[in-house]
Design an enzyme around this catalytic site. Structure first.
Site, short mmCIF file in Angstrom:
data_model
loop_
_atom_site.label_atom_id
_atom_site.label_comp_id
_atom_site.label_asym_id
_atom_site.label_seq_id
_atom_site.Cartn_x
_atom_site.Cartn_y
_atom_site.Cartn_z
N ASP A 88 45.58 22.02 -9.81
CA ASP A 88 45.19 20.64 -10.09
C ASP A 88 46.38 19.73 -10.36
O ASP A 88 46.20 18.61 -10.81
CB ASP A 88 44.25 20.60 -11.30
CG ASP A 88 44.96 20.98 -12.59
OD1 ASP A 88 45.05 20.13 -13.49
OD2 ASP A 88 45.44 22.12 -12.70
N ASP B 148 45.09 28.39 -10.63
CA ASP B 148 45.71 27.88 -11.85
C ASP B 148 44.68 28.02 -12.97
O ASP B 148 43.51 28.34 -12.73
CB ASP B 148 46.11 26.42 -11.64
CG ASP B 148 46.58 25.76 -12.92
OD1 ASP B 148 47.48 26.32 -13.58
OD2 ASP B 148 46.05 24.70 -13.29
N ALA C 64 44.47 25.81 -16.76
CA ALA C 64 44.03 24.54 -17.35
C ALA C 64 43.92 23.44 -16.30
O ALA C 64 44.86 23.18 -15.55
CB ALA C 64 44.99 24.12 -18.46
N LYS D 191 56.12 24.94 -20.20
CA LYS D 191 56.00 23.86 -21.17
C LYS D 191 57.33 23.34 -21.71
O LYS D 191 57.47 22.15 -21.99
CB LYS D 191 55.06 24.27 -22.31
CG LYS D 191 53.64 24.55 -21.84
CD LYS D 191 53.09 23.45 -20.94
CE LYS D 191 51.75 23.80 -20.33
NZ LYS D 191 51.50 23.12 -19.06
#
Length: 264
Positions: free
Chosen positions: A183, A9, A11, A50
């Site tokens: 994450d 991944d 960010a 998003k």
């Protein structure tokens, strides 16, 4: 059985320690409309495309109730589109500041490449957003072999399509010869849905939600408690392994190979 590729991944995993770039923007676009959301709420859908993230926020019962109190109705698709457009506009201006590789990532990538491991990546950012992040990260020494965004496939996380496209472009199969590391909960679901070894990284993650300074200054007992909460969340959502820092990834890889483990 040999691990041939690792799909990272972005960010909160390889760049932007704590995944702070989108956080403040999500909170701001609601606050401007008189609807206050918490950082914890804003982080919960992290890792999704998003616009799906904005939609997920509007569907949270407390936020939907607050929106109804302010506007006299639940959020509409028009509201979601307007907020997302505003989110994009703000995010584009700040992304270059949140593209620095997390400490230790470049060294781990270099070590993996010395082993002949291919490096892929997936993200919840759009292609246009990643054009900014990937360019800046490359200038600072981090450039995976391949990048897939939700724009490149029929759907983003938790669907496995971005991982499959990485596998095709990198020429690696079957999927259990690959590791997916991320994450967020959606990263764990993406990896499991793709049939890959799935690893959650805790320090620097969106799920932990702490800056480097906060981690350094926090009471060790409190920090350990928070780490274990995130670890359990990853496992509950499909992680085969959890690591606190990226430096532990190769140990996990060696364990899989040495023990000849089979994905269950």
């Amino acid at each position: 059985m040999k691990i041939e590729a690792v799909i990272f991944d972005w960010a909160g995993t390889t760049v932007d320690y704590g995944c702070f770039a989108p956080l403040e923007v999500f909170m701001e676009i609601f606050h401007k409309r008189g609807v206050v959301i918490t950082a914890e709420e804003a982080r919960k859908p992290m890792g999704l495309l998003k616009i799906d993230h904005v939609r997920a926020l509007t569907e949270m019962p407390r936020i939907a109730s607050e929106w109804n109190r302010v506007f006299g109705q639940l959020p509409t698709e028009t509201d979601i589109q307007e907020m997302y457009e505003e989110f994009e506009e703000i995010l584009f201006t700040i992304l270059p500041r949140y593209a620095s590789p997390i400490h230790g990532v470049k060294e781990v990538i270099a070590s993996l490449r010395e082993r002949g491991i291919k490096i892929g990546s997936t993200t919840g950012y759009t292609r246009e957003m990643m054009d900014i992040v990937a360019k800046e990260a490359a200038l600072q020494g981090y450039k995976p072999d391949f990048l897939v965004t939700p724009d490149d496939v029929p759907a983003g996380r938790p669907y496995p399509w971005m991982c499959y496209k990485n596998a095709m472009e990198l020429g690696v199969y079957p999927m259990n010869h690959m590791i997916k590391i991320g994450d967020t909960v959606s990263d764990m679901k993406e990896g499991r849905n793709a049939g890959m070894w799935t690893v959650g990284v805790i320090l620097g993650s969106s799920e932990l939600g702490l800056s480097e300074e906060e981690v350094e200054n926090m009471d060790p007992v409190e920090l350990r408690e928070k780490i274990e909460v995130v670890r359990n969340r990853f496992v509950e959502n499909g992680a085969h392994f959890t690591i606190e820092t990226m430096q532990e990834l190769e140990t996990v890889m060696e364990h899989i190979e040495k023990q000849q483990l089979i994905i269950s």
